[in-house]
Design a protein around this motif. Structure first.
Motif, mmCIF file in Angstrom:
data_model
loop_
_atom_site.group_PDB
_atom_site.id
_atom_site.type_symbol
_atom_site.label_atom_id
_atom_site.label_comp_id
_atom_site.label_asym_id
_atom_site.label_seq_id
_atom_site.Cartn_x
_atom_site.Cartn_y
_atom_site.Cartn_z
ATOM 1 N N LEU A 252 20.587 44.672 41.731
ATOM 2 C CA LEU A 252 20.046 43.668 42.652
ATOM 3 C C LEU A 252 20.063 44.212 44.073
ATOM 4 C CD1 LEU A 252 22.851 42.393 44.118
ATOM 5 C CD2 LEU A 252 22.968 41.254 41.949
ATOM 6 N N LYS A 253 19.382 43.516 44.963
ATOM 7 C CA LYS A 253 19.399 43.899 46.372
ATOM 8 C C LYS A 253 20.738 43.454 46.959
ATOM 9 C CE LYS A 253 15.627 42.350 48.308
ATOM 10 N NZ LYS A 253 14.277 41.941 48.715
ATOM 11 N N ALA A 254 21.315 44.281 47.795
ATOM 12 C CA ALA A 254 22.649 44.016 48.343
ATOM 13 C C ALA A 254 22.725 42.686 49.077
ATOM 14 C CB ALA A 254 23.078 45.164 49.253
ATOM 15 N N ASP A 255 21.624 42.259 49.696
ATOM 16 C CA ASP A 255 21.668 41.007 50.461
ATOM 17 C C ASP A 255 21.488 39.760 49.589
ATOM 18 O OD1 ASP A 255 18.955 41.165 49.902
ATOM 19 O OD2 ASP A 255 18.328 41.238 52.001
ATOM 20 N N GLU A 256 21.357 39.941 48.261
ATOM 21 C CA GLU A 256 21.228 38.793 47.357
ATOM 22 C C GLU A 256 22.545 38.060 47.132
ATOM 23 O OE1 GLU A 256 18.921 39.098 43.694
ATOM 24 O OE2 GLU A 256 18.082 40.969 44.468
ATOM 25 N N LEU A 257 23.658 38.729 47.399
ATOM 26 C CA LEU A 257 24.963 38.118 47.188
ATOM 27 C C LEU A 257 25.743 38.061 48.486
ATOM 28 C CD1 LEU A 257 26.480 39.613 43.892
ATOM 29 C CD2 LEU A 257 25.519 37.354 44.247
ATOM 30 N N GLY A 258 26.326 36.898 48.769
ATOM 31 C CA GLY A 258 27.256 36.766 49.880
ATOM 32 C C GLY A 258 28.665 36.962 49.361
ATOM 33 N N ASN A 259 29.622 37.087 50.266
ATOM 34 C CA ASN A 259 31.019 37.236 49.860
ATOM 35 C C ASN A 259 31.450 36.046 49.021
ATOM 36 O OD1 ASN A 259 32.117 39.722 50.749
ATOM 37 N ND2 ASN A 259 31.942 39.008 52.850
ATOM 38 N N GLY A 260 32.145 36.332 47.924
ATOM 39 C CA GLY A 260 32.624 35.283 47.038
ATOM 40 C C GLY A 260 31.586 34.772 46.060
ATOM 41 N N GLU A 261 30.423 35.429 46.012
ATOM 42 C CA GLU A 261 29.364 35.002 45.091
ATOM 43 C C GLU A 261 29.287 35.940 43.897
ATOM 44 O OE1 GLU A 261 26.302 32.741 48.113
ATOM 45 O OE2 GLU A 261 25.766 34.743 47.414
ATOM 46 N N LYS A 262 28.688 35.440 42.820
ATOM 47 C CA LYS A 262 28.522 36.215 41.604
ATOM 48 C C LYS A 262 27.145 35.946 41.019
ATOM 49 C CE LYS A 262 31.150 32.690 39.055
ATOM 50 N NZ LYS A 262 30.957 31.638 40.003
ATOM 51 N N LYS A 263 26.647 36.918 40.269
ATOM 52 C CA LYS A 263 25.318 36.756 39.673
ATOM 53 C C LYS A 263 25.301 37.390 38.292
ATOM 54 C CE LYS A 263 20.430 37.200 40.577
ATOM 55 N NZ LYS A 263 19.417 37.437 41.573
ATOM 56 N N PRO A 264 24.957 36.601 37.261
ATOM 57 C CA PRO A 264 24.821 37.178 35.919
ATOM 58 C C PRO A 264 23.481 37.894 35.782
ATOM 59 C CG PRO A 264 24.385 34.830 35.834
ATOM 60 C CD PRO A 264 24.759 35.152 37.264
ATOM 61 N N LEU A 265 23.503 39.044 35.126
ATOM 62 C CA LEU A 265 22.295 39.833 34.936
ATOM 63 C C LEU A 265 22.270 40.399 33.520
ATOM 64 C CD1 LEU A 265 22.542 41.893 38.241
ATOM 65 C CD2 LEU A 265 20.955 40.015 37.809
ATOM 66 N N LEU A 266 21.089 40.696 33.052
ATOM 67 C CA LEU A 266 20.924 41.425 31.804
ATOM 68 C C LEU A 266 20.428 42.814 32.199
ATOM 69 C CD1 LEU A 266 21.155 41.148 28.740
ATOM 70 C CD2 LEU A 266 18.730 40.556 28.710
ATOM 71 N N LYS B 231 30.621 39.927 44.536
ATOM 72 C CA LYS B 231 30.879 40.502 45.848
ATOM 73 C C LYS B 231 32.130 39.834 46.427
ATOM 74 C CE LYS B 231 28.735 41.557 50.293
ATOM 75 N NZ LYS B 231 27.534 41.373 51.119
ATOM 76 N N VAL B 232 33.130 40.664 46.722
ATOM 77 C CA VAL B 232 34.385 40.186 47.297
ATOM 78 C C VAL B 232 34.737 41.095 48.467
ATOM 79 C CG1 VAL B 232 36.832 39.705 46.883
ATOM 80 C CG2 VAL B 232 35.168 39.376 45.030
#
Length: 111
Positions: free
Chosen positions: A11-25, A35-36
């Motif tokens: 993913l693009k680095a700016d898609e996640l803020g600190n403390g966020e998570k994203k499931p991907l296949l 991102k922590v």
């Protein structure tokens, strides 16, 4: 195959803020990118207990809690905090050209 050939765009680095998570296949693998403290981590999105999706759990600092039975894992090493012999597979990550890449061939390598 060279090790650098094993990096897959997640993913693009700016898609996640600190403390966020994203499931991907990613290449058929259920991966959770988190991102922590401005660092990216990647791990299997399946709890080893009953394969519940960790993406639906809560993230507090470096600990993710499974939504099904409250099992807690360290996102840096994949360790189950109540029995360290149980682990979630983790994958090495790196940021290049504003993208986050995951190395699926380096399971257990961490950051």
């Amino acid at each position: 195959m060279k090790q650098e050939d094993n990096w897959v765009f997640a993913l693009k680095a700016d898609e996640l803020g600190n403390g966020e998570k994203k499931p991907l296949l990613i290449e058929g693998n259920k991966v959770l990118v988190l991102k922590v403290d401005d660092d990216f981590f990647a791990m299997s999105n399946k709890c080893p207990h009953m394969e519940c999706p960790l993406s639906k759990g809560t993230l507090e600092q470096y600990v993710i809690k499974c939504p099904c039975h409250d099992w807690r894992f360290d996102v840096r090493e994949g360790k189950f905090l109540d029995a360290e012999e149980i682990r979630v597979p983790i994958y090495e990550t790196k940021v290049m050209e504003e993208g986050v890449f995951v190395n699926l061939s380096k399971e257990g390598a961490g950051k």
